[in-house]
Design an enzyme around this catalytic site. Structure first.
Site, PDB file in Angstrom:
ATOM      1  N   ASP A 235       0.817  -1.216   0.000  1.00 54.94           N
ATOM      2  CA  ASP A 235       0.000   0.000   0.000  1.00 54.94           C
ATOM      3  C   ASP A 235       0.852   1.269   0.000  1.00 54.94           C
ATOM      4  OD1 ASP A 235      -2.626   1.235   0.128  1.00 54.94           O
ATOM      5  OD2 ASP A 235      -2.074   1.888   2.145  1.00 54.94           O
ATOM      6  N   HIS A 240       4.635   4.988  -2.803  1.00 51.85           N
ATOM      7  CA  HIS A 240       4.979   6.312  -2.280  1.00 51.85           C
ATOM      8  C   HIS A 240       6.412   6.383  -1.740  1.00 51.85           C
ATOM      9  CE1 HIS A 240       0.818   7.028  -2.823  1.00 51.85           C
ATOM     10  NE2 HIS A 240       0.397   6.502  -1.700  1.00 51.85           N
TER      11      HIS A 240
END
Ligand code: NAP
Length: 484
Positions: A235, A240
Site C-alpha cells: 500500500d 509512495h
C-alpha cells in the site's frame, strides 16, 4: 510572493467513478480550485460517469457538496461556484457494459484536450479501456489517468501494462502517485539541482544516513478488506516511499523532462540490494482502551499483514555505497507526519572540544503537515559563558513563505491534473518503473510469506514496535521523533 497562474488549454475531462470517494474528496475539489485561480479555462468540461442513474443537476449538487466540504477556504463566492458547476455534465454508463457510450461520445468535442480519469476499481480498468477504444471515444491524442494500486505484484502489473499498451501508447498513460505532486517533493529536486550548495555533499562521503517516514494516526478505516490483502508494503512502500527514495537518491537528470527524470529513478530501483530479513521489521497495531486492534479492524483474527513496516535499504552505486536509507511507515502512530531527513556526518574534527554539544546537520524535507524544509545547523548558544554549541533550524515553511499573500499551496491532485492536461508526464510513473518496484518488492513479501512471519505488536499512539527502534540503535543511530 506571487505565484503565476498559466491557464491550460481547454479540455474535456471524463471522470469514470465521478460519484465515488476519490472524485468527491480530491478530483472535483482540485478542479474547482484550479478554476478559481483561473487555470482551468471556462470553456472546459468535466463529465462524471458511473452506473448510477442521476441527472446533470444531481451530479452538480454532488460536486457542490464536495467543494463545500473540501475546497472552500476563502473561495466561497456562490456565483463563481455556479459558473464552475455549469461546466459539469453527467452520463450514466456501466464501464463493463455496452450502453451509454454513444451518449458519451456525442458529448465530447473534437478540438480540445480529451482525458479520461479512471477513478474506479482496478477490475474495471481493462473493460473500460476496451470500450473507450471500441466505441471510438479514445483517440491517439487522448490521455488516461490510472490510480493506484497499479497491480498487486509484478505479474499483475505486467499484465495491466501489456493490456493498456494494446489500447494506448505509453505517452498517453498517466499513472498517478500523488506523493509526486506534492510541492515539497518537487522542491526536493529544485533544492538539489537548482543550487550549488547541496549536490557536492549529497553522497556517501558526507551523508551518514537518510530516513524516510510516512506516519499516519488513522487505522485502516473503511478499507479493511483491501488493506489486509495489501499490507503496508504494497500500500505504501512499493509506490509512495519508493518514489521518495528515488527522488532523494537519483543522479541529476540531464534535463527536467519526463524520460530523463524517470530514467534516473529507474536506475535507483535497479541499484537496490535485496533486503535481509534482519533489516526489516513488520508490525500490527494492538488495541487500546479507545481503539480496536488491527485484527478487529480488518475482521480477520489470523491476519499476518502488516500495518507498520520499517527497513534498512542499501543503494548499491558509487554515490551511496555505505550510506543506509531507513524507511518506515505505519498506521495508528503517534502523529501524522511525513518527511525525508538527510542526516549529514559530523565534521571530521571538533575545534570546540567534545563537551560543547551536538554538531549534526540535518536537512528535513517535510511533506505533511506544513509542507516545507528545515536545515538544522550548529550555532553558538547565545549569551556569555563560553562556547557552547546548539542546533537551530533554518526554517522554510511553504505555507508561511507563500501562503500569507493568499497564494495557497496547491494540493498534489491540482498539480497532477493540470500537468496531465498539459501533457507533462514528469511527475507520473512510467510502466517500467512500476514493474521494477514490484520486481524488488515481490521477493521480500514472498520471503516473509514462506516463513509465515507474524508481525510484531505495537500500541496505538506509539512510534511503532520496539524492534523498529533496534534497527537503528544497533548501528548507533536513532529514528527522528515522529511529530507534527
Ligand atoms: P468508490 O468510492 O468505491 O467509488 C467508485 C466509483 O466508481 C463510484 O462512482 C462507482 O459508482 C463507480 N463505478 C464502480 N464500478 C463502475 C462501473 N462498472 N462502471 C462505471 N462506474 C463504476 O472508490 P474510490 O475510493 O473513489 O476509488 C476509486 C479508485 O481510486 C480505486 O481504484 C481506488 O483504489 C483509487 N484510489 C482511491 C483513493 C481515495 O482516497 N478514495 C486514493 C487512492 C486511490 P457506481 O457504483 O454508481 O457505478
Amino acid at each position: 510572493m506571487v505565484s503565476r497562474v498559466i491557464p491550460v488549454e481547454p479540455f474535456d475531462l471524463v471522470i469514470f467513478g465521478g460519484t465515488g470517494d476519490l472524485a468527491r474528496r480530491k478530483v472535483l475539489p482540485s478542479l474547482y480550485r484550479r478554476f478559481w485561480t483561473g487555470q482551468m479555462p471556462a470553456s472546459s468540461r468535466v463529465i462524471g460517469v458511473s452506473r448510477k442513474s442521476i441527472t446533470d443537476d444531481m451530479f452538480r449538487e454532488f460536486a457542490h457538496s464536495a467543494i463545500r466540504d473540501f475546497a472552500l477556504q476563502g473561495r466561497d463566492d456562490e456565483a463563481r461556484i455556479e459558473t464552475f458547476l455549469r461546466q459539469l455534465r453527467y452520463v450514466s454508463i456501466d464501464a463493463t457494459g455496452e450502453a451509454g457510450w454513444d451518449e458519451l461520445r456525442s458529448s465530447l468535442r473534437p478540438d480540445v484536450v480529451r482525458a479520461f480519469y479512471f477513478s474506479v476499481g482496478p477490475d474495471v480498468f481493462i473493460p473500460l479501456s476496451e470500450h473507450l477504444n471500441r466505441h471510438g471515444i479514445a483517440g491517439r491524442d487522448c490521455r488516461i489517468v490510472i490510480e493506484k494500486p497499479f497491480g498487486h505484484d509484478l505479474e499483475s502489473a505486467r499484465d495491466l501494462n501489456r493490456t493498456l499498451a494494446q489500447f494506448f501508447e505509453e505517452r498517453q498513460i498517466y499513472r498517478i502517485d500523488h506523493y509526486l505532486g506534492k510541492e515539497t517533493v518537487q522542491n526536493l529536486m529544485a533544492v538539489r539541482f537548482g543550487n550549488i550548495l547541496f549536490e557536492p555533499l549529497w553522497n556517501a562521503q558526507f551523508v551518514d544516513h537518510i530516513q524516510i517516514t510516512v506516519a499516519e494516526t488513522v487505522g485502516v478505516g473503511g478499507r479493511g478488506a483491501y488493506y489486509d490483502r495489501a499490507g503496508a508494503m504494497r500500500d505504501m512502500v512499493q509506490n509512495h516511499l519508493m518514489q521518495l527514495l528515488c527522488l532523494t537518491a537519483m543522479e541529476p537528470p540531464s534535463r527536467f523532462d519526463p524520460d530523463a527524470v524517470r530514467d534516473e529513478k529507474l536506475k535507483v530501483i535497479r541499484a537496490l540490494d535485496p533486503v535481509l530479513p534482519a533489516d526489516l521489521v513488520r508490525g500490527q497495531y494492538a488495541c487500546s482502551e479507545e481503539i480496536q486492534s488491527y485484527l478487529s479492524d480488518v475482521g480477520n483474527g489470523n491476519s499476518l499483514s502488516e500495518s507498520f513496516i520499517a527497513m534498512k535499504l542499501q543503494v548499491s552505486n558509487w554515490r551511496w555505497k555505505g550510506t543506509p536509507f531507513y524507511l518506515r511507515t505505519g498506521k495508528r502512530l503517534n502523529a501524522r507526519a511525513s518527511e525525508i531527513a538527510v542526516v549529514f556526518k559530523d565534521p571530521p574534527h571538533s575545534i570546540f572540544g567534545d563537551e560543547t554539544g551536538r554538531r549534526g546537520n540535518v536537512l528535513v524535507i517535510r511533506l505533511q503537515p506544513n509542507e516545507g524544509m528545515n536545515m538544522w545547523v550548529t550555532i553558538k548558544e547565545p549569551g556569555p559563558g563560553g562556547m557552547r554549541l546548539i542546533e537551530v533550524p533554518l526554517d522554510m515553511s511553504f505555507a508561511k513563505a507563500f501562503g500569507d499573500d493568499g497564494v495557497h499551496v496547491a494540493d498534489a491532485y491540482e498539480r497532477l491534473i493540470m500537468d496531465m492536461i498539459r501533457g507533462n508526464q514528469t511527475l507520473f510513473m512510467r510502466g517500467d518503473e512500476v514493474e521494477a518496484a514490484w520486481g524488488w518488492t515481490d521477493p521480500i513479501i514472498e520471503n516473509w510469506t514462506i516463513r509465515g512471519d507474524r508481525p510484531h505488536s505495537y500500541s496505538p499512539g506509539s512510534s511503532g514496535p520496539d524492534e523498529a527502534m533496534s534497527l537503528l540503535h544497533r548501528e548507533g543511530r536513532q529514528w527522528r521523533e515522529i511529530a507534527e
